[in-house]
Scaffold this active site. Structure first.
Site, PDB file in Angstrom:
ATOM      1  N   SER A   1     -21.295 127.208  33.218  1.00  0.00           N
ATOM      2  CA  SER A   1     -22.261 127.228  34.309  1.00  0.00           C
ATOM      3  C   SER A   1     -22.724 125.838  34.754  1.00  0.00           C
ATOM      4  O   SER A   1     -21.922 125.005  35.145  1.00  0.00           O
ATOM      5  CB  SER A   1     -23.427 128.107  33.855  1.00  0.00           C
TER       6      SER A   1
ATOM      7  N   ASP B   1     -20.643 127.386  38.338  1.00  0.00           N
ATOM      8  CA  ASP B   1     -19.829 128.608  38.433  1.00  0.00           C
ATOM      9  C   ASP B   1     -20.303 129.500  39.583  1.00  0.00           C
ATOM     10  O   ASP B   1     -19.930 130.667  39.673  1.00  0.00           O
ATOM     11  CB  ASP B   1     -19.787 129.375  37.110  1.00  0.00           C
TER      12      ASP B   1
ATOM     13  N   ASP C   1     -23.145 130.963  40.468  1.00  0.00           N
ATOM     14  CA  ASP C   1     -24.006 132.154  40.382  1.00  0.00           C
ATOM     15  C   ASP C   1     -25.476 131.788  40.592  1.00  0.00           C
ATOM     16  O   ASP C   1     -26.360 132.621  40.386  1.00  0.00           O
ATOM     17  CB  ASP C   1     -23.804 132.933  39.070  1.00  0.00           C
TER      18      ASP C   1
ATOM     19  N   GLU D   1     -34.738 134.364  39.619  1.00  0.00           N
ATOM     20  CA  GLU D   1     -35.452 133.385  38.803  1.00  0.00           C
ATOM     21  C   GLU D   1     -35.746 132.216  39.738  1.00  0.00           C
ATOM     22  O   GLU D   1     -34.990 131.971  40.697  1.00  0.00           O
ATOM     23  CB  GLU D   1     -34.588 132.901  37.640  1.00  0.00           C
ATOM     24  N   ALA D   2     -36.797 131.466  39.429  1.00  0.00           N
ATOM     25  CA  ALA D   2     -37.147 130.339  40.286  1.00  0.00           C
ATOM     26  C   ALA D   2     -35.953 129.388  40.437  1.00  0.00           C
ATOM     27  O   ALA D   2     -35.755 128.781  41.492  1.00  0.00           O
ATOM     28  CB  ALA D   2     -38.352 129.608  39.710  1.00  0.00           C
TER      29      ALA D   2
ATOM     30  N   ARG E   1     -43.342 128.807  25.826  1.00  0.00           N
ATOM     31  CA  ARG E   1     -42.397 129.721  25.157  1.00  0.00           C
ATOM     32  C   ARG E   1     -41.214 128.911  24.625  1.00  0.00           C
ATOM     33  O   ARG E   1     -40.877 127.841  25.185  1.00  0.00           O
ATOM     34  CB  ARG E   1     -41.895 130.816  26.112  1.00  0.00           C
ATOM     35  N   ALA E   2     -40.617 129.437  23.569  1.00  0.00           N
ATOM     36  CA  ALA E   2     -39.444 128.764  23.020  1.00  0.00           C
ATOM     37  C   ALA E   2     -38.288 128.994  23.975  1.00  0.00           C
ATOM     38  O   ALA E   2     -38.061 130.125  24.415  1.00  0.00           O
ATOM     39  CB  ALA E   2     -39.113 129.349  21.654  1.00  0.00           C
TER      40      ALA E   2
HETATM   41  P1  NG1 Z   1     -34.463 128.945  28.705  1.00  0.00           P
HETATM   42  O1  NG1 Z   1     -33.768 127.766  28.092  1.00  0.00           O
HETATM   43  O2  NG1 Z   1     -34.549 130.145  27.794  1.00  0.00           O
HETATM   44  O3  NG1 Z   1     -35.760 128.572  29.349  1.00  0.00           O
HETATM   45  C1  NG1 Z   1     -32.956 128.698  30.923  1.00  0.00           C
HETATM   46  C2  NG1 Z   1     -33.684 128.970  32.224  1.00  0.00           C
HETATM   47  C3  NG1 Z   1     -33.548 130.444  32.577  1.00  0.00           C
HETATM   48  C4  NG1 Z   1     -32.090 130.900  32.593  1.00  0.00           C
HETATM   49  C5  NG1 Z   1     -31.417 130.477  31.277  1.00  0.00           C
HETATM   50  C6  NG1 Z   1     -29.939 130.838  31.239  1.00  0.00           C
HETATM   51  C7  NG1 Z   1     -35.768 127.987  33.044  1.00  0.00           C
HETATM   52  C8  NG1 Z   1     -37.192 127.677  32.794  1.00  0.00           C
HETATM   53  N1  NG1 Z   1     -35.112 128.639  32.086  1.00  0.00           N
HETATM   54  O4  NG1 Z   1     -33.540 129.481  29.911  1.00  0.00           O
HETATM   55  O5  NG1 Z   1     -34.158 130.689  33.810  1.00  0.00           O
HETATM   56  O6  NG1 Z   1     -31.431 130.389  33.713  1.00  0.00           O
HETATM   57  O7  NG1 Z   1     -31.587 129.077  31.040  1.00  0.00           O
HETATM   58  O8  NG1 Z   1     -29.126 129.927  31.847  1.00  0.00           O
HETATM   59  O9  NG1 Z   1     -35.234 127.646  34.114  1.00  0.00           O
HETATM   60 ZN    ZN Z   2     -24.182 129.561  36.566  1.00  0.00          ZN
END
Ligand code: NG1
Ligand code: ZN
Length: 579
Positions: free
Chosen positions: A104, A323, A325, A417-418, A542-543
């Site tokens: 990605s 990729d 998406d 997602e943002a 958040r983790a």
């Molecule tokens: P994590 O690392 O869990 O925050 C990130 C993006 C998700 C999603 C995933 C998968 C943010 C804050 N988090 O996740 O939206 O895209 O990667 O690729 O952008």
């Molecule tokens: Zn992607």
């Protein structure tokens, strides 16, 4: 006696000392991204966005000392993924399963793999667990045993048909990893269709088409040409003769989306008649340029256009990820200030448009639209949808699969997602209603025809940057809007996203769609206290599921307050993580 599965697995032995996990990282071990950050050179990177190698325990240094070429660490995984894909297909009586090789938006030296279910959706969670277990079996005998255990547990007929579709993005390591998957598939006796290079959403499209061919739910022709014809025709119909303002510059992250967009353009109405598209950053001859200083992740993270961008004020641009998406839009305003139109903006634009069309078609009583967001959606976007558009908003945990599942419960679910991952899905009942409704007047007929074209234009199996970008263009053309009008619908609350490194991110546990911490004890109370000190404050920690870090998000009425809040919460997280 030799066994083909044992032989294939032995051909690609698993490196010692690595633990793999499917999807976002689990709660065991230490993410390699942690090791990566301490890594002196990039050649030691070995991360996969979808299959993430984890060093066992906290021995990241052991991993680094393996000094493997980057993707060797994935060879064994890919062969085993081939075996799992064959099993998954057999468990579904030979339905086609997809295997996509891509990492990605991650750097060119990374790679990863994901499996696609028959209707083009993401792998079932139960099978994510099986894949993870399989990836971590030590040797050929263990793999064979586990393969047979899965077959026994799910009553899978190992002599039944197995069908698997494969594609990859343009990363240099893709060809070798493809060979590794094929070895697994061959050993499992699967029928294989290799589509070569595709975007991730194109692969999802192929899988759905292959499994629905000849049925009443037929999704399209399972060829690249079929994809371009379907989306190209839907774009033309949905436009209804309206012409988008100006042109659109598409930054393709030097990834697979570039050549695919160039091809798609041949199936769109000619320049002059509809949309004029300029393709930039489409250099796939130099795979090392993938996602470097360009692409959706660069733009969203840095809040600026790629340095190569040459567009002037008011010119509409969008960036795909590696990729294709994910997509985000942006432009320079009249004062030459960069303005981002991210996933939240796409969701609000599309939800408002579909809401209008449903109402104009006379279907407002029978079809309800909802928007699904994560906690990272800007508070102003949430408020706009609830109060201005008067639509329901659901909030889910981070990760498109969570949004997708929530959207499936709605008649029309708009989820983004943002960062630009997302799409719109229509429930089977809604599709029937729209297909069968008899319009009562020309206005209803027009809106109905737009809705039907939008259904075809939207890749409902997964978020698709190319289809999403065309959808945005259709909406802007209908509204006769440029990017400034789109931006003016609401004003984002100033916000800040920070990454905090802690010794063990797994102690950060959340509830309420990741908006509140339940552990470490007392931390949420401290965050709440900081939030209450600023106007329109909101913050959560958040983790991360993909990096070894805790993410802190904060927003507030002013930039200074948002930044201050983020800094204070990050400090609290750091303290809690080190005690
Ligand atoms: P994590 O690392 O869990 O925050 C990130 C993006 C998700 C999603 C995933 C998968 C943010 C804050 N988090 O996740 O939206 O895209 O990667 O690729 O952008
Ligand atoms: Zn992607």
């Amino acid at each position: 006696m030799s066994n083909p599965i044992v032989d294939a697995v032995q051909k690609h032995p698993a490196p010692e000392g690595l633990k793999y996990t499917y999807g976002t990282a689990g709660d065991k071990g230490v993410s390699l991204t942690n090791a990566r950050m301490h890594s002196p050179t990039r050649t030691q990177r070995a991360v996969a966005s979808t299959f993430i190698p984890l060093a066992i325990g906290s021995t990241c240094t052991a991993l680094l000392s393996l000094a493997l070429p980057p993707c060797d660490v994935l060879d064994s995984v890919l062969t085993r993924v081939g075996l799992v894909a064959a099993l998954r297909s057999r468990s579904l009586k030979g339905k086609w399963i997809g295997v996509m090789i891509t990492a990605s938006h991650n750097p060119p030296e990374d790679n990863g793999v994901k499996l696609v279910e028959p209707l083009g959706n993401m792998l079932q969670e139960e099978w994510e667990v099986l894949s993870t277990e399989m990836a971590n079996k030590a040797n050929g005998d263990e793999v064979l045993q586990y393969y047979q255990d899965i077959a026994a547990k799910y009553r899978i007929d190992l002599d039944g048909p197995a069908r698997v579709v494969i594609a990859r993005d343009t990363r240099a390591s893709g060809a070798r990893l493809l060979g590794c998957v094929q070895d697994g598939l061959k050993a499992a006796g699967a029928e294989v269709k290799d589509y070569g290079f595709l975007t991730t959403p194109q692969l999802h499209y192929m899988v759905r088409c292959l499994n629905t061919e000849g049925t009443k739910d037929a999704y399209g022709t399972p060829t690249e040409k079929g994809y371009y014809e379907k989306f190209g025709a839907a774009f033309k119909t949905a436009l209804k003769g309206k012409k988008p303002q100006g042109s659109l510059t598409v930054d393709c992250a030097n990834g697979v989306g570039g050549p695919k967009l160039v091809e798609l353009i041949k199936y769109l109405p000619p320049k002059g008649e509809a949309l004029d598209i300029h393709v930039v950053n489409d250099n796939v001859i130099k795979p090392e340029s993938l996602n470097v200083d360009c692409g959706a992740d660069f733009v969203k993270t840095n809040q600026r256009a790629p340095p190569t961008s040459k567009t002037g004020p008011g010119d509409r641009c969008c960036s795909l990820d590696g990729d294709a998406d994910r997509v985000v839009f942006y432009f320079k305003d009249t004062s030459n200030v960069f303005r981002l139109l991210d996933g939240d903006r796409i969701a609000t634009l599309v939800a408002s448009f579909l809401g209008d069309q449903v109402r104009l078609a006379g279907l407002a009583d029978s079809i309800k639209i909802g928007v699904v967001q994560t906690a990272y959606a800007n508070g102003a976007a949430t408020q706009y949808v609830e109060q201005h558009l008067r639509l329901k908003v659901d909030c889910t945990a981070t990760g498109v699969k969570h949004l997708h599942h929530a959207a499936e419960k709605l008649d029309i679910g708009v989820y983004f997602e943002a960062n630009g991952h997302g799409t719109v899905i229509f429930s089977p009942d809604t599709l029937d209603t729209i297909a069968q409704y008899e319009p009562k007047n020309p206005g209803q007929a027009e809106a109905l025809s737009v809705l039907r074209a939008c259904i075809d234009l939207i890749n409902q199996s997964v978020g698709d940057a190319l289809s999403d970008a065309l959808l945005v263009e259709v909406v802007l053309a209908h509204k006769n809007w440029g990017p400034q009008e789109w931006l003016s619908t609401y004003t984002d609350l100033p916000n800040r996203l920070l990454k905090v490194l802690v010794s063990d991110r797994t102690i950060f546990k959340t509830t309420d769609a990741e908006r509140k911490l339940t552990s470490p004890e007392g931390l949420q109370k401290q965050i709440d206290a900081e939030v209450s000190k600023v106007r329109q404050g909101r913050s959560f920690a958040r983790a991360s599921g993909t990096e070894d870090a805790v993410r802190v998000y904060a927003e507030a009425a002013t930039k200074a307050e948002a930044e201050d809040l983020a800094r204070k919460v990050a400090e609290l997280v750091k303290q809690a993580g080190s005690s």
